[in-house]
Design an enzyme around this catalytic site. Structure first.
Site, short mmCIF file in Angstrom:
data_model
loop_
_atom_site.label_atom_id
_atom_site.label_comp_id
_atom_site.label_asym_id
_atom_site.label_seq_id
_atom_site.Cartn_x
_atom_site.Cartn_y
_atom_site.Cartn_z
CB VAL A 10 -5.29 22.51 -1.11
CG1 VAL A 10 -4.42 21.44 -0.48
CG2 VAL A 10 -6.75 22.07 -1.19
CG ASN A 56 -6.05 12.77 -4.06
OD1 ASN A 56 -6.81 12.10 -4.75
ND2 ASN A 56 -6.11 12.76 -2.73
CE1 TYR A 64 -15.58 15.53 -6.34
CE2 TYR A 64 -16.60 14.49 -8.26
CZ TYR A 64 -15.62 14.51 -7.27
OH TYR A 64 -14.69 13.50 -7.23
#
Length: 250
Positions: free
Chosen positions: A63, A89, A158
């Site tokens: 992605v 997601n 993250y």
């Protein structure tokens, strides 16, 4: 399933929150384009959706690769003729701290968790705008607001990416309105393949911090995503919804 049924793209859809979301949207009558890395997990996810009666288009690949995502969006339009819902997601964990992480590891975390959202939004927005309708739901994390706990499976890189998703959500909600609504969900302590080991080792302590008294499941998040993707009439955009059992209520 009807050839006029709505179409939802779910990234990171092979397992966990992504697969639960794909199943929830399929149950609501959506045809599903499932994006994930090619491999056994993707094959298993497709099989589970098809067993539930869903029409599924596999979109294997990374992605974070802009050209690949653009090609996948075109494939989806060619196959189904429409794109109604995008659920961003896909993501990876990154447990390393600032002093330990390499530049390549940081760049990869940002590319998969944040740039992928740009890639997919950029690729599907023109079709949604042309149709005069569309729903985008971005999956962030409560750690975007709280930072990663010492025991968390992911740390600052993250958190940085997930905080970027919130800014993107708010900005695109204004930019793409009124045709497209853009919202985000922030899962808290959700038991998935990634987190199950940590949760199993600390279940009592984690549960004690959650007012609803249990660790969340992928389905707990999926039902909120499906609501944002399908509710009519819709008067929600630019909203950030924590799905954490009240763990981080303020």
């Amino acid at each position: 399933m009807s050839a006029s049924a709505p179409v939802a793209i779910v990234t990171g859809g092979a397992r966990g929150i992504g697969l639960a979301t794909a199943l929830a949207l399929a149950e609501k009558g959506h045809r599903i384009a499932l994006s994930d890395l090619d491999g056994p997990d993707l094959a298993a996810g497709i099989a589970r959706l098809e067993a539930a009666g869903a029409t599924v288009l596999p979109l294997p690949g990374d992605v974070s690769a802009f050209a690949r995502v653009g090609a996948h969006a075109a494939t989806c339009l060619d196959r189904f003729g429409r794109i109604d819902v995008l659920v961003n997601n896909a993501g990876i964990s990154q447990p390393k701290s600032l002093v330990d992480i390499s530049e390549d590891e940081y760049d990869r975390t940002i590319a998969v968790n944040l740039k992928s959202c740009f890639n997919w939004c950029k690729s599907v927005a023109p079709a949604m705008l042309a149709a005069g309708r569309g729903r985008i739901v971005n999956v962030s994390s409560v750690s975007a607001n709280t930072g990663g706990a010492r025991s968390a499976v992911s740390k600052f890189a993250y958190c940085t990416a997930k905080a970027g998703i919130l800014g993107m959500t708010r900005a695109l909600a204004k930019e793409l309105a009124p045709a497209i609504s853009v919202n985000a969900v922030c899962p808290g302590s959700i038991e998935t393949a990634l987190t199950s080991g940590l949760i199993a080792a600390n279940r009592e302590a984690i549960t004690a911090t959650i007012p609803l008294g249990r660790v969340g499941t992928p389905e707990d998040v999926a039902v909120v995503i499906a609501f944002l993707a399908t509710v009519e009439p819709n008067y929600l955009t630019g909203e950030i919804i924590d799905v954490d059992g009240g763990q981080w209520v303020n």
